[in-house]
Design an enzyme around this catalytic site. Structure first.
Site, mmCIF file in Angstrom:
data_model
loop_
_atom_site.group_PDB
_atom_site.id
_atom_site.type_symbol
_atom_site.label_atom_id
_atom_site.label_comp_id
_atom_site.label_asym_id
_atom_site.label_seq_id
_atom_site.Cartn_x
_atom_site.Cartn_y
_atom_site.Cartn_z
ATOM 1 N N GLU A 59 0.879 -1.157 0.000
ATOM 2 C CA GLU A 59 0.000 0.000 0.000
ATOM 3 C C GLU A 59 0.922 1.214 0.000
ATOM 4 O O GLU A 59 1.808 1.298 0.858
ATOM 5 C CB GLU A 59 -0.778 -0.027 1.320
ATOM 6 C CG GLU A 59 -2.239 0.241 1.204
ATOM 7 C CD GLU A 59 -2.896 0.211 2.568
ATOM 8 O OE1 GLU A 59 -3.529 1.191 2.902
ATOM 9 O OE2 GLU A 59 -2.758 -0.806 3.289
ATOM 10 N N ARG A 294 5.524 -13.222 9.578
ATOM 11 C CA ARG A 294 6.192 -11.935 9.348
ATOM 12 C C ARG A 294 7.605 -11.969 9.914
ATOM 13 O O ARG A 294 7.907 -12.728 10.819
ATOM 14 C CB ARG A 294 5.491 -10.779 10.078
ATOM 15 C CG ARG A 294 4.036 -10.689 9.985
ATOM 16 C CD ARG A 294 3.508 -9.620 10.930
ATOM 17 N NE ARG A 294 3.935 -8.273 10.583
ATOM 18 C CZ ARG A 294 3.350 -7.518 9.654
ATOM 19 N NH1 ARG A 294 2.339 -7.966 8.968
ATOM 20 N NH2 ARG A 294 3.797 -6.298 9.435
ATOM 21 N N LYS A 304 4.475 0.324 10.275
ATOM 22 C CA LYS A 304 4.415 1.640 9.638
ATOM 23 C C LYS A 304 3.969 2.713 10.618
ATOM 24 O O LYS A 304 4.502 3.813 10.625
ATOM 25 C CB LYS A 304 3.419 1.566 8.491
ATOM 26 C CG LYS A 304 4.044 1.751 7.134
ATOM 27 C CD LYS A 304 2.983 1.575 6.073
ATOM 28 C CE LYS A 304 3.278 0.376 5.196
ATOM 29 N NZ LYS A 304 2.143 -0.027 4.382
HETATM 30 P P1 ATP Z 1 2.779 -2.596 8.369
HETATM 31 O O1 ATP Z 1 2.138 -3.697 9.155
HETATM 32 O O2 ATP Z 1 4.162 -2.291 8.750
HETATM 33 O O3 ATP Z 1 1.930 -1.375 8.268
HETATM 34 P P2 ATP Z 1 1.695 -3.553 5.964
HETATM 35 O O4 ATP Z 1 1.519 -5.026 5.980
HETATM 36 O O5 ATP Z 1 0.518 -2.725 6.217
HETATM 37 O O6 ATP Z 1 2.898 -3.183 6.893
HETATM 38 P P3 ATP Z 1 1.774 -3.343 3.145
HETATM 39 O O7 ATP Z 1 2.170 -2.187 2.338
HETATM 40 O O8 ATP Z 1 0.335 -3.719 3.174
HETATM 41 O O9 ATP Z 1 2.298 -3.064 4.601
HETATM 42 O O10 ATP Z 1 2.669 -4.620 2.846
HETATM 43 C C1 ATP Z 1 3.063 -5.075 1.602
HETATM 44 C C2 ATP Z 1 3.483 -6.507 1.743
HETATM 45 O O11 ATP Z 1 4.566 -6.630 2.659
HETATM 46 C C3 ATP Z 1 2.353 -7.375 2.270
HETATM 47 O O12 ATP Z 1 2.272 -8.531 1.462
HETATM 48 C C4 ATP Z 1 2.764 -7.700 3.675
HETATM 49 O O13 ATP Z 1 2.279 -8.948 4.061
HETATM 50 C C5 ATP Z 1 4.296 -7.672 3.582
HETATM 51 N N1 ATP Z 1 4.888 -7.359 4.872
HETATM 52 C C6 ATP Z 1 4.657 -6.278 5.654
HETATM 53 N N2 ATP Z 1 5.337 -6.373 6.809
HETATM 54 C C7 ATP Z 1 6.021 -7.543 6.771
HETATM 55 C C8 ATP Z 1 6.910 -8.233 7.681
HETATM 56 N N3 ATP Z 1 7.223 -7.721 8.872
HETATM 57 N N4 ATP Z 1 7.433 -9.416 7.284
HETATM 58 C C9 ATP Z 1 7.121 -9.942 6.096
HETATM 59 N N5 ATP Z 1 6.302 -9.359 5.200
HETATM 60 C C10 ATP Z 1 5.746 -8.176 5.533
HETATM 61 MG MG MG Z 2 -1.263 -3.219 5.050
#
Ligand code: ATP
Ligand code: MG
Length: 588
Positions: A59, A294, A304
């Site tokens: 995102e 994760r 984030k």
């Molecule tokens: P955050 O939880 O930090 O806000 P998010 O999951 O909302 O991160 P996205 O932009 O939606 O961030 O993530 C893009 C991709 O990165 C998704 O497929 C998500 O599952 C993966 N991702 C995010 N954080 C991790 C992590 N700590 N380890 C592995 N993959 C991750």
């Molecule tokens: Mg997300």
């Protein structure tokens, strides 16, 4: 010195699944229409040349962090390994949250890690918001087939009827409203006739399902908001749970890999795509979702929301602060993209939660940098060394290999003269047992030059040592037959004072004091390490004069350093990415 190991890809459950799918020809019949689209687009296309398709779907609402690097390495790495493609997809279906500034930084970060979504025939960079029309077509199909209805309850009423983990939900009074009525309402929702929240479109699944995500999830809501891509064109927007499976299907994704928190959404993912395939909107075989745990790392936060707070409240000096666990921060600090790839391969992929020690990341960085980086000399805590028997005004040129294991990288010149900078810790007036560097009467090698015998020191009125005095042994010059004529145990680095140039050096420590910031105190900010950045004025060898931002070197005995983006030719600044495992003597 160890060569960085590029082990053959280790088995993990996702590789096993892909290999089984490939062996069974599960995806072999897919067609690719040359662009994402519904069944008609792909049916008109060619057999898909990509053996598998994966995607990385951020995102664009923040900078990528080390957790995202795991997902990037996994998805792009699998596509590379199995002759597939990985799409970079901006998941920008939420009108209010995304910002264009993040899009470019995400593109840069994925490229920096060494991955690409483009080849001769395909450019797989997509925006989910380009699929809004297809998503509406899917929603309208669901309504017409009796799989979705417009619910006109308030949000509170819906919440109450949703039930709990132990109690089933209750059907909405609107659940059995005729399809034609739902269709008319949904069209009027799209036309902007209702305020936010007046109605929602829900999938008709099962209000008694033990999985709350299957209890008629909302799939479209009214939102009178401008979208960065589609502007004012839409005032209804799809929910993530509806949008994401469709994005995958339109892009012909075979393996949709996400983190474990989406596990409970998988039944709806499958339900939705099955309904749409039944209706002929999607071609089979359908994408399938797989979850992995994760990345969690000690001493940092990977959320984030928390990272935004660190930036906005000024606890760090921006997203690219070298202490931040963001990819822009890592790049500025001097971390190597190859180090991330090595770490992700080492920790592997699993479904169990684990907390990875930050030192594992540092070890991987050292390992790749030791192989990649040229050696240079820097004196970080200088004291003057005077070679009393060396002629004033004379300069000799010594030669130092750029890389001890890679003679093909050649040598650089190090000028040697009567007055040198050495590290303050390389001299002792009274040596402790086992100290092998300079002390009155002691011998040590000035690396790439001569053996020197310490004959004393000069002090100021407070007794502080201001200069170390030595005599050099002219027959011991490195690279000459006499070099080994005198055996010494200590070796130290030095710089000719007349030729060295000054630089600011920034040394970083952990951003947080505790392994799990906030876990005990409840406030992650309370665990910030107040001493996470230290600045020194150091001396550098002449060849570093032309180093440019992002260039990285091993400063012998000190670690790996990169030119900071603040650096100017007249005022160079270097960041220490990571120290050497040992503080000295084994730097190669
Ligand atoms: P955050 O939880 O930090 O806000 P998010 O999951 O909302 O991160 P996205 O932009 O939606 O961030 O993530 C893009 C991709 O990165 C998704 O497929 C998500 O599952 C993966 N991702 C995010 N954080 C991790 C992590 N700590 N380890 C592995 N993959 C991750
Ligand atoms: Mg997300």
């Amino acid at each position: 010195m160890n060569k960085p190991t590029t082990p053959p890809p280790a088995a993990n459950f996702i590789r096993n699944i892909i290999e089984a799918d490939l062996a069974a020809g599960k995806h072999a019949t897919r067609r690719w229409g040359g662009r994402p689209g519904l069944a008609t687009v792909h049916a008109a296309g060619q057999p898909d040349q990509a053996k598998i398709r994966t995607r990385f779907p951020p995102e664009p609402n923040g900078y990528l962090h080390f957790g995202h690097a795991k997902s990037i390495c996994l998805n792009f790495g699998l596509a590379r390994q199995y002759e597939g493609r990985c799409h970079l997809r901006f998941d920008d279906t939420n009108p209010e949250k995304e910002e264009a500034e993040y899009v470019q930084s995400i593109i840069d970060a994925v490229r920096w890690l060494g991955f690409d979504w483009q080849n001769e025939t395909e450019n797989n960079l997509y925006y989910a918001s380009d699929y809004f029309d297809a998503m509406l077509a899917c929603a309208e199909y669901l309504i017409s087939a009796g799989h979705a209805y417009v619910d006109s309850q308030t949000a509170d009423e819906m919440r109450v009827k949703r039930g709990t983990l132990t109690e089933p939900g209750k059907n909405s009074p609107y659940r059995d409203r005729p399809a034609a009525e739902s269709m008319e309402l949904f069209r009027r929702m799209q036309a902007g006739e209702f305020p936010d929240g007046a109605h929602v479109l829900r999938a008709k699944v099962d209000m008694a399902s033990p999985n709350i995500n299957m209890r008629d999830p909302a799939i479209y809501r009214i939102r009178h908001a401008a979208h960065h891509n589609t502007g004012e064109r839409f005032c209804v927007y799809p929910m993530y749970t509806f949008a994401h499976p469709i994005e995958d299907a339109l892009e012909n994704i075979t393996h949709s890999i996400c983190t474990l928190e989406f596990e409970d959404q998988r039944p709806f993912y499958d339900w939705l795509l099955e309904r749409l395939a039944e209706g002929g909107l999607l071609l089979r075989p359908l994408p399938y979702q797989y979850e992995f745990s994760r990345l969690n790392l000690t001493y940092v936060v990977l959320s984030k929301r928390k990272l935004i707070q660190l930036v906005e409240e000024g606890h760090v000096c921006g997203w690219d602060d070298p202490r931040m666990p963001t990819l822009v921060g890592a790049r500025r600090r001097g971390y190597a993209p190859e180090g991330f790839k090595l770490m992700m391969e080492r920790i592997g992929i699993s479904k169990s939660d684990s907390l990875i020690d930050y030192s594992l990341l540092e070890d991987c960085m050292r390992e790749v940098m030791n192989d990649l980086d040229e050696r240079r000399v820097a004196v970080l805590d200088p004291i003057k060394l005077i070679i009393t028997n060396y002629p004033e005004g004379k300069t000799e040129t010594c030669h130092a290999p750029n890389h001890p294991l890679k003679p093909e990288l050649g040598k650089r010149e190090l000028p040697f003269s009567r007055e040198l900078w050495i590290e303050r810790e390389d001299f002792r007036e009274i040596p402790e047992k086992g100290y092998h560097r300079l002390y009155p009467g002691g011998l040590a090698r000035l690396r790439h030059a001569y053996v020197a015998r310490c004959v004393g020191c000069e002090k100021d009125e407070n007794g502080k040592v201001t200069a170390v005095l030595c005599e050099y042994l002219p027959e011991t010059r490195s690279g000459t037959p006499g070099a080994d004529s005198v055996k010494v145990k200590g070796t130290l680095h030095w710089l000719s004072i007349a030729h060295a140039h000054a630089a600011e050096i920034r040394l970083y420590d952990r951003l947080f004091k505790t392994t799990a910031p906030g876990a005990e105190s409840g406030d992650f900010l309370a665990d910030l390490n107040p001493d996470s950045c230290r600045t020194l004025n150091a001396w550098l060898e002449p060849s570093l004069q032309d180093a440019r931002p992002e260039e990285r070197f091993q400063f012998e005995r000190h670690g790996y350093f990169a030119v900071d983006s603040d650096s100017r030719p007249t005022a160079p600044v270097f960041n220490r990415a990571v120290s050497l495992r040992d503080s000295w003597g084994k730097s190669g």
